[in-house]
Design an enzyme around this catalytic site. Sequence first.
Site, mmCIF file in Angstrom:
data_model
loop_
_atom_site.group_PDB
_atom_site.id
_atom_site.type_symbol
_atom_site.label_atom_id
_atom_site.label_comp_id
_atom_site.label_asym_id
_atom_site.label_seq_id
_atom_site.Cartn_x
_atom_site.Cartn_y
_atom_site.Cartn_z
ATOM 1 C CB SER A 45 -28.699 51.830 32.821
ATOM 2 O OG SER A 45 -29.561 52.467 33.744
ATOM 3 C CE LYS A 86 -31.825 49.554 35.124
ATOM 4 N NZ LYS A 86 -30.581 50.011 34.607
#
Length: 185
Positions: A45, A86
């Site tokens: 990701s 993230k």
Amino acid sequence: MSEEVTARQGKNEAWEWIKALGIAIVLAVLIRSFLFAPFIVEGESMETTLHNAEKLVVNKAIYYLEKPKRGDIIVFHAEPKKDYIKRVIGVGGDTIQVKDDVLYINGKRVDEPYLAQNREEAKAQGVPLTEDFGPVTVPEGQLFVMGDNRLNSHDSRAIGPVSLDKVVGRSEFVFWPYDHIRMTR
């Protein structure tokens, strides 16, 4: 008498080693609990910024001194037994929108140079890197986060904003593999 002195010196030396080892263990626990911790990247990701199985150091102390900022790469508790990594896109009060593969924060276009390679790959596939969404206003005390690999990231677009009390810390540098040591900020 010399045997007595030697025995006493041996006991003193052993005691000094035990104290030094005990202090080292306490310091290691304190450093890991409150200052820095290792983290292993799982998944794709955050490609191309971070890669699967890379090991990095997370600064746990920084957010005692300041709040997370846009662009910080953070680790946070996403599930009871799973942490995510993230990028912070928006902070409390920000309005986030993506339109025609362009990020807007509070109505202003945001340049995201860290997405250049991913954008090219998405373009080659004939798809946008980031699907249109928003506008979404980030509640106070929360963060809006997204992975850099927007086509393959389970982030605030799906899980919603992240509460500040779920933040573990900020990614500082990759330390493994050795040939990829680098700062992540």
